[in-house]
Design an enzyme around this catalytic site. Sequence first.
Site, PDB file in Angstrom:
ATOM      1  N   CYS A 164      -8.963  31.432 -44.840  1.00 31.94           N
ATOM      2  CA  CYS A 164      -7.752  30.767 -45.351  1.00 31.94           C
ATOM      3  C   CYS A 164      -8.004  29.980 -46.635  1.00 31.94           C
ATOM      4  O   CYS A 164      -7.076  29.698 -47.387  1.00 31.94           O
ATOM      5  CB  CYS A 164      -7.163  29.852 -44.280  1.00 31.94           C
ATOM      6  SG  CYS A 164      -6.715  30.736 -42.792  1.00 31.94           S
ATOM      7  N   HIS A 190      -2.168  25.265 -47.978  1.00 31.20           N
ATOM      8  CA  HIS A 190      -2.294  26.445 -47.115  1.00 31.20           C
ATOM      9  C   HIS A 190      -1.278  26.298 -45.994  1.00 31.20           C
ATOM     10  O   HIS A 190      -1.190  25.247 -45.351  1.00 31.20           O
ATOM     11  CB  HIS A 190      -3.712  26.516 -46.556  1.00 31.20           C
ATOM     12  CG  HIS A 190      -3.847  27.528 -45.474  1.00 31.20           C
ATOM     13  ND1 HIS A 190      -3.381  28.813 -45.617  1.00 31.20           N
ATOM     14  CD2 HIS A 190      -4.371  27.447 -44.231  1.00 31.20           C
ATOM     15  CE1 HIS A 190      -3.629  29.469 -44.497  1.00 31.20           C
ATOM     16  NE2 HIS A 190      -4.213  28.675 -43.640  1.00 31.20           N
ATOM     17  N   ASN A 214       1.277  32.043 -41.210  1.00 30.22           N
ATOM     18  CA  ASN A 214      -0.016  31.820 -41.854  1.00 30.22           C
ATOM     19  C   ASN A 214      -0.527  33.154 -42.392  1.00 30.22           C
ATOM     20  O   ASN A 214      -0.884  34.039 -41.614  1.00 30.22           O
ATOM     21  CB  ASN A 214      -0.983  31.229 -40.823  1.00 30.22           C
ATOM     22  CG  ASN A 214      -2.349  30.928 -41.408  1.00 30.22           C
ATOM     23  OD1 ASN A 214      -2.677  31.354 -42.509  1.00 30.22           O
ATOM     24  ND2 ASN A 214      -3.152  30.181 -40.663  1.00 30.22           N
TER      25      ASN A 214
HETATM   26  N1  ACO Z   1       3.912  30.440 -26.544  1.00 31.49           N
HETATM   27  C1  ACO Z   1       4.046  29.664 -25.462  1.00 31.49           C
HETATM   28  N2  ACO Z   1       3.046  28.915 -24.963  1.00 31.49           N
HETATM   29  C2  ACO Z   1       1.868  28.964 -25.610  1.00 31.49           C
HETATM   30  C3  ACO Z   1       1.648  29.756 -26.748  1.00 31.49           C
HETATM   31  C4  ACO Z   1       2.732  30.522 -27.209  1.00 31.49           C
HETATM   32  N3  ACO Z   1       2.645  31.324 -28.291  1.00 31.49           N
HETATM   33  N4  ACO Z   1       0.386  29.579 -27.173  1.00 31.49           N
HETATM   34  C5  ACO Z   1      -0.186  28.705 -26.342  1.00 31.49           C
HETATM   35  N5  ACO Z   1       0.706  28.327 -25.387  1.00 31.49           N
HETATM   36  C6  ACO Z   1       0.499  27.409 -24.279  1.00 31.49           C
HETATM   37  C7  ACO Z   1      -0.957  27.271 -23.909  1.00 31.49           C
HETATM   38  O1  ACO Z   1      -1.350  28.317 -23.043  1.00 31.49           O
HETATM   39  C8  ACO Z   1      -0.957  25.927 -23.239  1.00 31.49           C
HETATM   40  O2  ACO Z   1      -0.468  26.081 -21.936  1.00 31.49           O
HETATM   41  P1  ACO Z   1      -1.134  25.240 -20.705  1.00 31.49           P
HETATM   42  O3  ACO Z   1      -0.874  23.795 -21.062  1.00 31.49           O
HETATM   43  O4  ACO Z   1      -0.372  25.728 -19.531  1.00 31.49           O
HETATM   44  O5  ACO Z   1      -2.581  25.610 -20.708  1.00 31.49           O
HETATM   45  C9  ACO Z   1       0.075  25.122 -24.021  1.00 31.49           C
HETATM   46  O6  ACO Z   1       0.899  26.097 -24.692  1.00 31.49           O
HETATM   47  C10 ACO Z   1      -0.529  24.183 -25.032  1.00 31.49           C
HETATM   48  O7  ACO Z   1      -1.520  24.892 -25.781  1.00 31.49           O
HETATM   49  P2  ACO Z   1      -2.326  24.177 -26.929  1.00 31.49           P
HETATM   50  O8  ACO Z   1      -3.260  25.192 -27.553  1.00 31.49           O
HETATM   51  O9  ACO Z   1      -2.922  22.915 -26.448  1.00 31.49           O
HETATM   52  O10 ACO Z   1      -1.124  23.872 -27.932  1.00 31.49           O
HETATM   53  P3  ACO Z   1      -1.123  23.022 -29.257  1.00 31.49           P
HETATM   54  O11 ACO Z   1      -0.099  22.005 -29.222  1.00 31.49           O
HETATM   55  O12 ACO Z   1      -2.526  22.628 -29.675  1.00 31.49           O
HETATM   56  O13 ACO Z   1      -0.612  24.116 -30.308  1.00 31.49           O
HETATM   57  C11 ACO Z   1      -1.491  25.530 -32.039  1.00 31.49           C
HETATM   58  C12 ACO Z   1      -1.352  25.278 -30.536  1.00 31.49           C
HETATM   59  C13 ACO Z   1      -0.116  25.789 -32.610  1.00 31.49           C
HETATM   60  C14 ACO Z   1      -2.384  26.767 -32.245  1.00 31.49           C
HETATM   61  C15 ACO Z   1      -2.122  24.287 -32.698  1.00 31.49           C
HETATM   62  O14 ACO Z   1      -3.268  23.876 -32.015  1.00 31.49           O
HETATM   63  C16 ACO Z   1      -2.462  24.527 -34.122  1.00 31.49           C
HETATM   64  O15 ACO Z   1      -1.622  24.747 -34.937  1.00 31.49           O
HETATM   65  N6  ACO Z   1      -3.731  24.432 -34.469  1.00 31.49           N
HETATM   66  C17 ACO Z   1      -4.160  24.648 -35.825  1.00 31.49           C
HETATM   67  C18 ACO Z   1      -4.758  25.956 -35.894  1.00 31.49           C
HETATM   68  C19 ACO Z   1      -4.233  26.772 -37.026  1.00 31.49           C
HETATM   69  O16 ACO Z   1      -3.190  26.600 -37.566  1.00 31.49           O
HETATM   70  N7  ACO Z   1      -5.045  27.734 -37.329  1.00 31.49           N
HETATM   71  C20 ACO Z   1      -4.722  28.659 -38.331  1.00 31.49           C
HETATM   72  C21 ACO Z   1      -5.936  29.110 -39.029  1.00 31.49           C
HETATM   73  S1  ACO Z   1      -6.897  27.773 -39.554  1.00 31.49           S
HETATM   74  C22 ACO Z   1      -6.094  27.107 -40.676  1.00 31.49           C
HETATM   75  O17 ACO Z   1      -5.387  27.813 -41.299  1.00 31.49           O
HETATM   76  C23 ACO Z   1      -6.253  25.701 -40.848  1.00 31.49           C
END
Ligand code: ACO
Length: 323
Positions: free
Chosen positions: A114, A250, A280
């Site tokens: 990224c 980004h 993304n």
């Molecule tokens: N739909 C529904 N539920 C989902 C989904 C989905 N697509 N994905 C995960 N869940 C569920 C999980 O299973 C979990 O359920 P549980 O509590 O029963 O176990 C719950 O939602 C919470 O999951 P978390 O991973 O804790 O959710 P979080 O609030 O952290 O959001 C996310 C996840 C959106 C990926 C977030 O952590 C994030 O944006 N992180 C940054 C990572 C990123 O953007 N990476 C991109 C590449 S790196 C970069 O570009 C910086």
Amino acid sequence: MSLRSVLMGTGSALPRRAVPNSEMAQLVDTSDEWIVERTGIRNRYIAGEGETTSTLATEAARKALEAAGIDAADIDLIILATATPDQTFPATATLVQAALGCNGGIAFDVSAVCSGFLYALGVADSMLRTGMAKRALVIGAETFSRILDWDDRTTCVLFGDGAGAVVLEVQDSDAPDAPGILATRLHADGAHNCLLYVDGGPSTTGTVGKVRMKGREVFRHAVTNLADVLREVLDDTGLTAAQIDWVVPHQANARILDATARKLGLPPEKVVVTVDQHANTSAASVPLALDTAVRDGRIRKGQLVMLEAMGGGFTWGASLIRI
Ligand code: ACO
């Protein structure tokens, strides 16, 4: 006499097919509500038959050349950032070079996921200012859809495909407010390469592999690293956050954009956001967002624009440009 790499034009390209969240909810157990609330994403574009990283990159490059009023024949450097090359080798940059018909100069890919576009921009700027080339195409292009695990709802809803490109030209810049890249800072911390990675490769599994991510931990590192690198670039230039006209981040997640802007005391109106429409797009996301804001008239000549990104590795960086 000092030299600066001046941004002459921008361009971008998207696949034909738009995929809204409602369609993702038919593939995996997710909902429009969950995706919008956690990420801000409403739509992404997914490459179809005949659309590859190089075809999207070439279209973006052509538009950037047209906006710059520069012939492809005058480009002597192409640096393309991607994690999804058409082939393991040759570099996708050479495919773009052949498609544009400007063979003979330098062409290579960089891999920083990224942050790839920021890395490519930093390398191009150094090469231009040290006389290795005069006019560069710097491209970020991805078909991330082809390395997604479409059964994994925690990753597949987050990414999309696309490309963005800029044309840089080295120019004399004795006036203090001359246009060009003012400062770039790049970082990597390989200790975190297990938080965001692809589980395959030519030398390990002999396959391409799929994206794996520990989202919550990536989120935490992203906000801290981005706020730090933005401060470094401001310190390098002696400018303050209040003097920045636009931040083009980004486009990973609307919550990362908000949290980073808040940490720096930047109002949300100064942050260019396209994650809702493009999701993304990894290395393509910064130049895609930049081109969007240039073409809709928000970013104008004379303004100060900060680009920033963080990605797998981890890698991260920022660059301040006077347009
Ligand atoms: N739909 C529904 N539920 C989902 C989904 C989905 N697509 N994905 C995960 N869940 C569920 C999980 O299973 C979990 O359920 P549980 O509590 O029963 O176990 C719950 O939602 C919470 O999951 P978390 O991973 O804790 O959710 P979080 O609030 O952290 O959001 C996310 C996840 C959106 C990926 C977030 O952590 C994030 O944006 N992180 C940054 C990572 C990123 O953007 N990476 C991109 C590449 S790196 C970069 O570009 C910086």
